[in-house]
Design an enzyme around this catalytic site. Structure first.
Site, PDB file in Angstrom:
ATOM      1  CG  HIS A 189      -0.313   0.180   2.527  1.00  0.00           C
ATOM      2  ND1 HIS A 189      -0.010  -0.862   3.363  1.00  0.00           N
ATOM      3  CD2 HIS A 189       0.093   1.289   3.175  1.00  0.00           C
ATOM      4  CE1 HIS A 189       0.544  -0.411   4.464  1.00  0.00           C
ATOM      5  NE2 HIS A 189       0.617   0.909   4.380  1.00  0.00           N
ATOM      6  CG  ASP A 220       0.174  -4.259   2.858  1.00  0.00           C
ATOM      7  OD1 ASP A 220       0.551  -3.624   1.856  1.00  0.00           O
ATOM      8  OD2 ASP A 220      -0.267  -3.715   3.884  1.00  0.00           O
ATOM      9  CB  SER A 298       3.415   1.503   6.244  1.00  0.00           C
ATOM     10  OG  SER A 298       2.241   1.687   6.992  1.00  0.00           O
TER      11      SER A 298
END
Length: 556
Positions: A189, A220, A298
């Site tokens: 993402h 992911d 992230s």
């Protein structure tokens, strides 16, 4: 020496004499007294060292008179990231009395005594053998931190309301880390719908243009590389560790909240189980930790106490009843992604069993299905027509084992000592195209099948995997293939509550009957003379098989 501890040149200024001191016991190796005076200012190096020395044990004989109470505290200094204490240095000999030693002329200085400048240097010297203060674990992680990079991405998302256009571009920053083979890992993402991706190393002011090699939407994870050789100089790749245990310490490293410097948060592993991956709408193995994971973390690595990577930070739980709950992609999922790319040169995905199943914890249900007392398993409710399992498995079959590992009535299998995990973990360890041996109970008889595993084919896909949305326009009617990003674009983040019930029912329960089937709706009607009276049609469902034109980006 002046009042600030500096030695002044030229003629020494005279000072008033002090009251005579009471006699003290002499040290065996020094004829001068060891009693320090507290009259000097605390900013002086001599006074600071004297106070520190008074707090450490003194092996010499004590004075016959009580020692004056010290007002100072230990002086701690930090130099080049290493903590050291002045009081750790050996106590130097005290300065000579201004009146000179007993029996010497007033103002005479013994030639064997060091000068005041030498004493000042000696007293602030820090021995090399001083141990760091509780920095053992951090020092082990420091070499791996140089491999953590900051990821800059420019995104251009599709416009699902006007699928022939794209939305305004926007920028984001996240984290990543360097692994072997001149590659960088980050979250999928973080580079979704990317237009340009750049990387910046720790302590550098240069951004290097990156190339996206693979994007794994289900797990992911994304893999990048940089063509510029200068980017790879002086950086050691991160080493992967094994799956941690509960209560193992973890350190999450990254660039949260858009900061330009590296950030470190620490915690412990609080849970290991099958988690719901929000980005890919899948369920894979995950770690729950109590370290803070914020926006920008992230893609950053999570290190253990040995400096090895045990996961990738990717999401956190935001709830009014929960605090400090973050989630990390563990090394088994990371290694699966890397090996998948090595085998096929691209990301093929995680295979699944194309079935719906239910638990068999009810004893009456087990008896009705013909299960014996020593048999355990889960019941198949439905089999997807597009899955390879549809050729051998049937509804009401009881899956007893997968690849020789028995499945419990609640759908779990042994994981580690004292732990159990969902049997879908065994399926996710396989690669697309591999075979697995499944033992089932059908009509009180045991059957075994070798099933070829494949990825999941959903009627409403959870992701369009970076491709532009498929649409078709005829007579002003805009036909759109429904996907989860489309529902989110039309009805917002709460689409599961705001979308029409018919679409949600298809999303949650419907199965594709063929590999080319799609759910199509009339998203809108472009006003024209030919379609007068149809302008109010919005998201009307049309369930028709796709004949190939829906895969084209634009047809007018």
């Amino acid at each position: 020496m002046d009042s600030h501890g500096h030695v002044s040149g030229g003629k020494r200024k005279g000072k008033r004499a002090r009251k005579p001191e009471p006699p003290v016991l002499a040290s065996p190796d020094n004829s001068h007294d060891h009693k320090h005076h507290d009259t000097a200012p605390s900013s002086s190096p001599l006074s600071t060292a004297a106070v520190a020395a008074s707090d450490s044990p003194d092996p010499e004989p004590a004075s016959s008179s009580p020692a004056p109470r010290r007002r100072g505290r230990k002086s701690r200094r930090i130099r080049n990231g290493t903590h050291s204490e002045v009081d750790a240095a050996p106590s130097p000999s005290p300065p000579p009395r201004r009146g000179g030693p007993k029996g010497a002329p007033n103002g005479a200085v013994d030639v064997a005594e060091p000068s005041r400048r030498e004493l000042a240097v000696k007293m602030v010297e820090v021995p090399a053998a001083v141990e760091p203060l509780r920095w053992d674990q951090v020092v082990k992680v420091v070499p791996s931190m140089d491999a953590v990079v900051k990821v800059f991405c420019v995104h251009t998302e599709p416009n699902f309301s006007l699928p022939w256009q794209r939305k305004r571009q926007y920028s984001s920053s996240s984290s990543g880390f360097i692994i072997g083979g001149r590659r960088v890992l980050t979250n999928a993402h973080s580079v979704e719908h990317y237009t340009q991706v750049k990387l910046k190393k720790r302590g550098s002011d240069t951004k290097y243009l990156a190339t996206v090699l693979a994007i794994g939407t289900e797990c992911d994870i994304a893999m990048l590389t940089v063509e510029d050789d200068e980017f790879w100089k002086g950086v050691s790749p991160v080493e992967f560790g094994s799956l941690p245990a509960l209560q193992d310490a973890v350190t999450v490293v990254g660039y949260p909240i858009g900061g330009d410097t590296i950030s470190v948060t620490s915690g412990v592993v609080s849970r290991i189980e099958i988690l719901s991956y929000v980005h890919g709408s899948t369920e894979l193995l995950g770690l729950q930790i109590d370290a803070a994971i914020n926006s920008g973390n992230s893609g950053g690595p999570a290190f253990n106490d040995k400096g090895k990577c045990v996961g990738i930070a990717f999401q956190s739980l935001k709830h009014e009843d929960a605090e400090n709950i973050g989630y990390v992609i563990p090394t088994p999922v990371i290694n699966h992604f890397i090996e998948d790319y090595k085998k096929s040169g691209e990301y093929t995905g995680f295979p699944i069993l194309g079935i719906e199943w239910q638990k068999m914890e009810n004893p009456d249900l087990r008896k009705a299905m013909g299960m014996k007392a020593n048999q355990k398993g889960v019941r198949i409710r439905r089999v997807e027509p597009t899955a390879p399992e549809s050729g051998c498995l049937e509804p009401s079959d009881i899956i007893l084992s997968f690849d020789g590992i028995d499945i419990a009535n609640d759908g779990t299998v042994p994981f580690r000592h004292g732990e159990r995990i969902g049997f879908t973990y065994l399926v996710s360890q396989k690669y697309t195209g591999e075979k697995a041996r499944v033992k089932v109970l059908r009509n009180s008889k045991i059957h075994e099948f070798n099933i070829k595993l494949a990825t999941h084919k959903r009627l409403i896909p959870a992701h369009i995997k970076g491709r532009p949305p498929s649409y078709y326009i005829v007579a002003g009617f805009v036909f759109m293939a429904v996907s989860v990003p489309y529902l989110r674009s039309e009805y917002g983040k709460e689409y599961e509550y705001d979308a029409p019930v018919k679409l949600l029912d298809k999303h949650l329960h419907a199965m594709a009957q063929s590999s080319d089937e799609q759910l199509v709706v009339v998203s809108q009607v472009l006003v024209a003379d030919i379609n007068i009276g149809y302008e109010d049609i919005v998201n009307i469902q049309n369930h028709i098989p796709c004949k190939g034109y829906c895969y084209q980006s634009a047809i007018t």
